[in-house]
Design a protein around this motif. Structure first.
Motif, PDB file in Angstrom:
ATOM      1  N   THR A 222      -1.116  -0.067  13.558  1.00 59.75           N
ATOM      2  CA  THR A 222      -1.997  -1.142  13.995  1.00 59.75           C
ATOM      3  C   THR A 222      -1.495  -2.451  13.393  1.00 59.75           C
ATOM      4  O   THR A 222      -1.069  -2.483  12.230  1.00 59.75           O
ATOM      5  CB  THR A 222      -3.448  -0.895  13.532  1.00 59.75           C
ATOM      6  OG1 THR A 222      -3.900   0.357  14.049  1.00 59.75           O
ATOM      7  CG2 THR A 222      -4.366  -2.005  14.013  1.00 59.75           C
ATOM      8  N   THR A 223      -1.539  -3.503  14.188  1.00 62.55           N
ATOM      9  CA  THR A 223      -1.196  -4.830  13.677  1.00 62.55           C
ATOM     10  C   THR A 223      -2.472  -5.600  13.376  1.00 62.55           C
ATOM     11  O   THR A 223      -3.379  -5.683  14.218  1.00 62.55           O
ATOM     12  CB  THR A 223      -0.350  -5.615  14.693  1.00 62.55           C
ATOM     13  OG1 THR A 223       0.900  -4.939  14.890  1.00 62.55           O
ATOM     14  CG2 THR A 223      -0.055  -7.023  14.190  1.00 62.55           C
ATOM     15  N   LEU A 224      -2.548  -6.134  12.167  1.00 64.18           N
ATOM     16  CA  LEU A 224      -3.704  -6.914  11.732  1.00 64.18           C
ATOM     17  C   LEU A 224      -3.276  -8.367  11.567  1.00 64.18           C
ATOM     18  O   LEU A 224      -2.249  -8.654  10.928  1.00 64.18           O
ATOM     19  CB  LEU A 224      -4.245  -6.386  10.407  1.00 64.18           C
ATOM     20  CG  LEU A 224      -4.684  -4.914  10.437  1.00 64.18           C
ATOM     21  CD1 LEU A 224      -3.658  -4.062   9.698  1.00 64.18           C
ATOM     22  CD2 LEU A 224      -6.062  -4.757   9.822  1.00 64.18           C
ATOM     23  N   THR A 225      -4.067  -9.279  12.130  1.00 61.29           N
ATOM     24  CA  THR A 225      -3.732 -10.697  12.099  1.00 61.29           C
ATOM     25  C   THR A 225      -4.923 -11.496  11.589  1.00 61.29           C
ATOM     26  O   THR A 225      -6.072 -11.230  11.977  1.00 61.29           O
ATOM     27  CB  THR A 225      -3.344 -11.193  13.503  1.00 61.29           C
ATOM     28  OG1 THR A 225      -2.284 -10.389  14.024  1.00 61.29           O
ATOM     29  CG2 THR A 225      -2.894 -12.650  13.469  1.00 61.29           C
ATOM     30  N   GLY A 226      -4.631 -12.479  10.750  1.00 65.14           N
ATOM     31  CA  GLY A 226      -5.700 -13.335  10.244  1.00 65.14           C
ATOM     32  C   GLY A 226      -5.265 -14.091   9.016  1.00 65.14           C
ATOM     33  O   GLY A 226      -4.061 -14.289   8.778  1.00 65.14           O
ATOM     34  N   ASP A 227      -6.244 -14.531   8.225  1.00 60.80           N
ATOM     35  CA  ASP A 227      -5.963 -15.246   6.994  1.00 60.80           C
ATOM     36  C   ASP A 227      -5.000 -14.435   6.117  1.00 60.80           C
ATOM     37  O   ASP A 227      -5.212 -13.237   5.888  1.00 60.80           O
ATOM     38  CB  ASP A 227      -7.273 -15.497   6.236  1.00 60.80           C
ATOM     39  CG  ASP A 227      -7.037 -16.210   4.924  1.00 60.80           C
ATOM     40  OD1 ASP A 227      -6.897 -17.447   4.923  1.00 60.80           O
ATOM     41  OD2 ASP A 227      -6.979 -15.503   3.889  1.00 60.80           O
ATOM     42  N   ALA A 228      -3.939 -15.088   5.662  1.00 64.42           N
ATOM     43  CA  ALA A 228      -2.871 -14.377   4.953  1.00 64.42           C
ATOM     44  C   ALA A 228      -3.384 -13.624   3.730  1.00 64.42           C
ATOM     45  O   ALA A 228      -2.959 -12.502   3.449  1.00 64.42           O
ATOM     46  CB  ALA A 228      -1.771 -15.360   4.553  1.00 64.42           C
ATOM     47  N   ARG A 229      -4.311 -14.239   2.978  1.00 65.81           N
ATOM     48  CA  ARG A 229      -4.815 -13.565   1.780  1.00 65.81           C
ATOM     49  C   ARG A 229      -5.627 -12.330   2.139  1.00 65.81           C
ATOM     50  O   ARG A 229      -5.549 -11.294   1.458  1.00 65.81           O
ATOM     51  CB  ARG A 229      -5.654 -14.541   0.957  1.00 65.81           C
ATOM     52  CG  ARG A 229      -4.827 -15.605   0.227  1.00 65.81           C
ATOM     53  CD  ARG A 229      -5.713 -16.616  -0.446  1.00 65.81           C
ATOM     54  NE  ARG A 229      -6.532 -17.356   0.528  1.00 65.81           N
ATOM     55  CZ  ARG A 229      -7.401 -18.301   0.197  1.00 65.81           C
ATOM     56  NH1 ARG A 229      -7.598 -18.597  -1.070  1.00 65.81           N
ATOM     57  NH2 ARG A 229      -8.098 -18.928   1.139  1.00 65.81           N
ATOM     58  N   ARG A 230      -6.404 -12.421   3.215  1.00 66.11           N
ATOM     59  CA  ARG A 230      -7.203 -11.267   3.614  1.00 66.11           C
ATOM     60  C   ARG A 230      -6.327 -10.152   4.189  1.00 66.11           C
ATOM     61  O   ARG A 230      -6.600  -8.967   3.969  1.00 66.11           O
ATOM     62  CB  ARG A 230      -8.261 -11.706   4.619  1.00 66.11           C
ATOM     63  CG  ARG A 230      -9.290 -12.647   4.002  1.00 66.11           C
ATOM     64  CD  ARG A 230     -10.405 -12.992   4.949  1.00 66.11           C
ATOM     65  NE  ARG A 230     -11.397 -13.850   4.294  1.00 66.11           N
ATOM     66  CZ  ARG A 230     -12.515 -14.260   4.865  1.00 66.11           C
ATOM     67  NH1 ARG A 230     -12.789 -13.890   6.127  1.00 66.11           N
ATOM     68  NH2 ARG A 230     -13.357 -15.043   4.216  1.00 66.11           N
ATOM     69  N   VAL A 231      -5.278 -10.547   4.898  1.00 66.80           N
ATOM     70  CA  VAL A 231      -4.330  -9.536   5.377  1.00 66.80           C
ATOM     71  C   VAL A 231      -3.675  -8.844   4.194  1.00 66.80           C
ATOM     72  O   VAL A 231      -3.533  -7.612   4.170  1.00 66.80           O
ATOM     73  CB  VAL A 231      -3.261 -10.178   6.294  1.00 66.80           C
ATOM     74  CG1 VAL A 231      -2.137  -9.179   6.584  1.00 66.80           C
ATOM     75  CG2 VAL A 231      -3.883 -10.660   7.600  1.00 66.80           C
ATOM     76  N   GLU A 232      -3.273  -9.617   3.199  1.00 68.35           N
ATOM     77  CA  GLU A 232      -2.649  -9.046   2.003  1.00 68.35           C
ATOM     78  C   GLU A 232      -3.614  -8.106   1.286  1.00 68.35           C
ATOM     79  O   GLU A 232      -3.229  -7.006   0.867  1.00 68.35           O
ATOM     80  CB  GLU A 232      -2.213 -10.168   1.061  1.00 68.35           C
ATOM     81  CG  GLU A 232      -1.609  -9.691  -0.255  1.00 68.35           C
ATOM     82  CD  GLU A 232      -0.308  -8.939  -0.064  1.00 68.35           C
ATOM     83  OE1 GLU A 232       0.001  -8.078  -0.920  1.00 68.35           O
ATOM     84  OE2 GLU A 232       0.387  -9.192   0.936  1.00 68.35           O
ATOM     85  N   ASP A 233      -4.856  -8.505   1.171  1.00 72.14           N
ATOM     86  CA  ASP A 233      -5.845  -7.655   0.498  1.00 72.14           C
ATOM     87  C   ASP A 233      -6.049  -6.341   1.251  1.00 72.14           C
ATOM     88  O   ASP A 233      -6.113  -5.258   0.636  1.00 72.14           O
ATOM     89  CB  ASP A 233      -7.192  -8.386   0.388  1.00 72.14           C
ATOM     90  CG  ASP A 233      -7.166  -9.528  -0.624  1.00 72.14           C
ATOM     91  OD1 ASP A 233      -6.232  -9.530  -1.464  1.00 72.14           O
ATOM     92  OD2 ASP A 233      -8.034 -10.407  -0.539  1.00 72.14           O
ATOM     93  N   PHE A 234      -6.150  -6.428   2.563  1.00 72.10           N
ATOM     94  CA  PHE A 234      -6.439  -5.220   3.339  1.00 72.10           C
ATOM     95  C   PHE A 234      -5.246  -4.263   3.353  1.00 72.10           C
ATOM     96  O   PHE A 234      -5.424  -3.034   3.353  1.00 72.10           O
ATOM     97  CB  PHE A 234      -6.813  -5.588   4.780  1.00 72.10           C
ATOM     98  CG  PHE A 234      -7.271  -4.419   5.603  1.00 72.10           C
ATOM     99  CD1 PHE A 234      -8.605  -4.008   5.588  1.00 72.10           C
ATOM    100  CD2 PHE A 234      -6.374  -3.688   6.382  1.00 72.10           C
ATOM    101  CE1 PHE A 234      -9.021  -2.909   6.320  1.00 72.10           C
ATOM    102  CE2 PHE A 234      -6.787  -2.592   7.116  1.00 72.10           C
ATOM    103  CZ  PHE A 234      -8.113  -2.203   7.089  1.00 72.10           C
TER     104      PHE A 234
END
Length: 302
Positions: A222-234
């Protein structure tokens, strides 16, 4: 499972290079496979051994429960069509089809004639004078009209233009529905064949990287896109096979089957989720050099 091909610990070495490195897999009856991988990954070597046109260094191959080498009972039930197919200098498409009719017991001449019209193939011109696309059409017609119980297509349709390739895909699906058989498609045009194939085998560096249903393969990432910090956290602690960032927005592809709860958490964090097309998944996995998982068929493990 009802395998028509069983491969166990198959190895093929060329001096110091292992074209196949202890691969094991089964090919089920009446199923369309995508046999995929990069150039030099071992796909053609494997198909050549399965069709008795090459020798294994070690391991075993059984086709219809028998060793295919010098086995007419097995070979008459197989059709292997490859891009580099050779024909006698003076052969025409007509003579090639006449020879195929003598060899393949399920040959359908009416279907072959229909395909000749669909591909607009000149049948009286010598094959050596045909264009690359016309030469590809000769192989495709033989592969389809043979109606062999197992048919291997090793990139024979690369010379076809987009319209002709679509003719091939449409005719293959329509005829497969009426006359089920086992088909292995080796192709770099993964997006084009993604809707045709029922199972996927990916070979990378001589080893099996993936062996599962196409449906399961599509759910593998799955590709997740959004705020870089939130992507890094997830994605922290997960296998990320691709990552890119532009400013404060990032996209990461995780190689994992996310649970419903994980999807809800990702959306709650403001992330967008998107499935990964099969071609992109395979490209990312082979680029990442992921280790080959244990895909030894059940019943062969000790």
């Amino acid at each position: 499972m009802d395998p028509v091909i069983q491969v166990r610990d198959l190895t093929k070495r060329y001096h110091d290079v292992a074209a196949l490195d202890g691969v094991s897999f089964d090919i089920e009856r009446d199923t369309i496979y995508g046999f995929l991988g990069r150039n030099g990954a071992g796909k053609t070597t494997a198909m050549s051994i399965l069709t008795a046109q090459n020798f294994a260094t070690s391991g075993s191959v059984r086709v219809f429960g028998e060793d295919p080498y010098e086995n007419a009972r097995v070979l008459r039930r197989i059709c292997f069509v490859r891009e580099s197919q050779k024909y006698p200098d003076e052969a025409t498409a007509r003579t090639a089809f006449a020879s195929a009719r003598l060899f393949f017991p399920n040959w359908d001449q009416a279907f072959a004639d229909d395909l000749v019209d669909a591909f607009q193939l000149p049948t009286k011109t010598t094959i050596k004078k045909l264009s690359r696309g016309q030469l590809s059409a000769v192989g495709v017609i033989i592969g389809l009209a043979s109606r062999s119980e197992i048919t291997f297509f090793d990139e024979p349709y690369l010379g076809l233009d987009a319209v002709a390739r679509q003719v091939f895909y449409d005719r293959l699906l329509a005829d497969y529905a009426e006359h089920p058989r086992t088909v292995l498609l080796s192709s770099h045009l993964i997006d084009e064949i993604a809707n045709l194939i029922e199972r996927v085998i990916v070979i990378d560096r001589g080893r099996i990287l993936m062996d599962q249903s196409a449906e399961d393969a599509r759910a593998e990432a799955t590709t997740l896109t959004g705020d870089a910090r939130r992507v890094e956290d997830f994605t922290r602690g997960r296998e990320v096979i691709h990552r890119e960032q532009l400013g404060g927005v990032a996209a990461a592809t995780v190689h994992a089957r996310l649970t419903d709860a994980e999807r809800r958490d990702a959306r709650a964090a403001g992330l967008e989720l998107a499935p990964v097309p099969l071609q992109q998944l395979i490209v990312r996995l082979t680029q990442a050099g992921s280790p080959a998982p244990d895909t030894t068929p059940e019943g062969s493990r000790r």
